[in-house]
Scaffold this motif. Structure first.
Motif, PDB file in Angstrom:
ATOM      1  N   THR A 122       6.770 137.031  51.510  1.00  0.00           N
ATOM      2  CA  THR A 122       6.191 136.180  52.544  1.00  0.00           C
ATOM      3  C   THR A 122       5.666 137.046  53.671  1.00  0.00           C
ATOM      4  O   THR A 122       6.271 138.048  54.036  1.00  0.00           O
ATOM      5  CB  THR A 122       7.234 135.195  53.089  1.00  0.00           C
ATOM      6  OG1 THR A 122       8.326 135.937  53.611  1.00  0.00           O
ATOM      7  CG2 THR A 122       7.727 134.267  52.008  1.00  0.00           C
TER       8      THR A 122
ATOM      9  N   THR B 272      10.247 137.125  38.802  1.00  0.00           N
ATOM     10  CA  THR B 272       9.223 137.279  39.827  1.00  0.00           C
ATOM     11  C   THR B 272       9.868 137.152  41.193  1.00  0.00           C
ATOM     12  O   THR B 272      10.872 136.463  41.364  1.00  0.00           O
ATOM     13  CB  THR B 272       8.122 136.207  39.691  1.00  0.00           C
ATOM     14  OG1 THR B 272       8.721 134.926  39.832  1.00  0.00           O
ATOM     15  CG2 THR B 272       7.424 136.311  38.346  1.00  0.00           C
TER      16      THR B 272
ATOM     17  N   GLN C 196       8.895 136.648  45.432  1.00  0.00           N
ATOM     18  CA  GLN C 196       7.840 136.193  46.318  1.00  0.00           C
ATOM     19  C   GLN C 196       7.939 136.963  47.634  1.00  0.00           C
ATOM     20  O   GLN C 196       9.014 137.121  48.198  1.00  0.00           O
ATOM     21  CB  GLN C 196       7.986 134.705  46.584  1.00  0.00           C
ATOM     22  CG  GLN C 196       6.890 134.140  47.433  1.00  0.00           C
ATOM     23  CD  GLN C 196       7.043 132.632  47.579  1.00  0.00           C
ATOM     24  OE1 GLN C 196       7.957 132.034  47.034  1.00  0.00           O
ATOM     25  NE2 GLN C 196       6.139 132.034  48.331  1.00  0.00           N
TER      26      GLN C 196
END
Length: 75
Positions: A8, A4, A6
């Motif tokens: 931002t 995975t 992320q």
């Protein structure tokens, strides 16, 4: 395990540094078209930049028509 990543998000839609760089480019372009009489080239060529093209500067001649189209008087 799954890979995975992320993502931002920033608070600003446009990064501050991009806005500052674009504003600086706009400011230099505005000066060049509206007010330059040889100052930009004099950084590199010295006093001979003012003597070119009958004393008004080479960049003045390059931006002459754009200067009149945008409403800046020059002679």
């Amino acid at each position: 395990m799954a890979n995975t990543s992320q993502i931002t998000k920033t608070k600003h839609a446009v990064p501050i540094i991009a806005a500052v760089v674009l504003f600086a480019i706009f400011g230099m372009g505005y000066f060049e078209v509206g007010f330059d009489q040889g100052q930009i080239f004099s950084i590199f060529e010295g006093q001979s930049a003012y003597a070119q093209m009958n004393g008004v500067g080479l960049m003045h001649e390059y931006t002459h028509d754009m200067r009149h189209a945008s409403g800046f008087p020059c002679h």
